[in-house]
Design an enzyme around this catalytic site. Structure first.
Site: not given
Ligand code: PAF
Length: 302
Positions: A32, A38-39, A151, A186-187
């Protein structure tokens, strides 16, 4: 090198089909946005598996209940694209809400028992929204390996189940939780925390760490492990939604003793910010570096 950016379903489909036609492999990291390390770790893991990595950035309205943070969720597209730049062979899919939910939209993926415990009662409709958007994204990207962080453990299980049940040509790969140097998971939502809340948010990982060390020392009583995890979070003044030990594969309740593998999951509110974290006992090591965990050297875990 800036990543290729596309915002239409047809373009994304064409690109992924083209890669596969030429004998390449596609990996997928749904996000999102508000990308953090983390991403980026998920993207790096995906790159090792594929010729092209698709990263989607879409704040999905259907997974937010009324009153949740959909409107204020951080939207940082320019920074996100800079973070993905130079990583080569990455396509970023940034659809509009209209692209993902065409006019007249009325179809949803109904999720089953895995969505019922833990976050289920606190976020009504959340997993249905997640499964629906991920189903659409999987349909666009096509056969691929899709990488999800542990996570969001319940989300990971719900998506893996959906891919299996709906016979999707997608392998769901999980990646360990990436933590800040002091252990906080991380978030994107960590940016909501005030300095004081940020300090108190450490209690989640401290609780999980205490429980993981008790487990490593032979403790198997579910309520004892939950109590060890709950104590620091309570002391930090968080509003606890749940601290629960559950079967790591089915999320079934554990009435008495944990087996060799069980997930200990926490959700709480620190101020107005909802935080979640977990540890898979019997699989993950205690999440805090030894120096942060009451100074007990690893060799002397209780
Ligand atoms: O984990 C997330 O960021 C969201 O739930 C996802 C998997 C992208 C779906 O919108």
């Amino acid at each position: 090198m800036p990543p290729v950016v596309t915002s239409t379903a047809s373009e994304l489909r064409k690109l992924c089909d083209g890669i596969r036609l030429r004998g390449g492999r596609v990996a997928f990291v749904p996000t999102m946005g508000a990308l953090h390390a983390g991403h980026l770790a998920l993207v790096e893991a995906a790159k090792k598996r594929a010729t092209l990595v698709v990263v989607s950035i879409f704040v999905n309205p259907t997974q937010f209940a009324p009153g949740e943070d959909f409107a204020r969720y951080p939207r940082t597209l320019d920074t996100d694209l800079q973070r993905l730049a130079g990583s080569g062979d990455v396509c970023v899919f940034v659809p509009t809400v209209g692209e993902m939910y065409p006019p007249g939209d009325q179809t949803r993926v109904r999720v089953g028992a895995l969505a019922e415990p833990l976050c289920g009662p606190f976020r009504p409709g959340h997993f249905e929204g997640v499964a629906t958007v991920v189903c659409k994204l999987f349909t666009l990207v096509g056969p691929c390996e899709a990488v999800f962080g542990r996570k969001d453990y319940q989300q990971l299980l719900v998506i893996r189940r959906m891919a299996t049940d709906l016979l999707m040509p997608v392998t769901v790969v999980d990646h360990p939780t990436v933590r800040e140097a002091d252990g906080l998971a991380m978030s994107s939502r960590n940016t909501y925390l005030s300095p004081d809340e940020r300090a108190r948010a450490l209690s989640l990982v401290q609780g999980l760490d205490a429980a993981a060390r008790r487990f490593a020392g032979g403790e198997r009583r579910a309520r004892e492990l939950e109590r060890a995890a709950r104590e620091p979070v309570e002391r930090a003044g968080a509003r606890i939604e749940y601290v629960e030990l559950r079967d790591a594969d089915t999320l079934a309740d554990i009435p008495e003793n944990a087996g060799d593998r069980a997930v200990l999951a926490i959700a709480c509110r620190m101020g107005t910010t909802r935080l979640i974290d977990n540890v898979v006992l019997g699989q993950d090591p205690p999440p805090l570096p030894t120096m942060h965990s009451r100074g007990i050297p690893a060799a002397k875990w209780p």
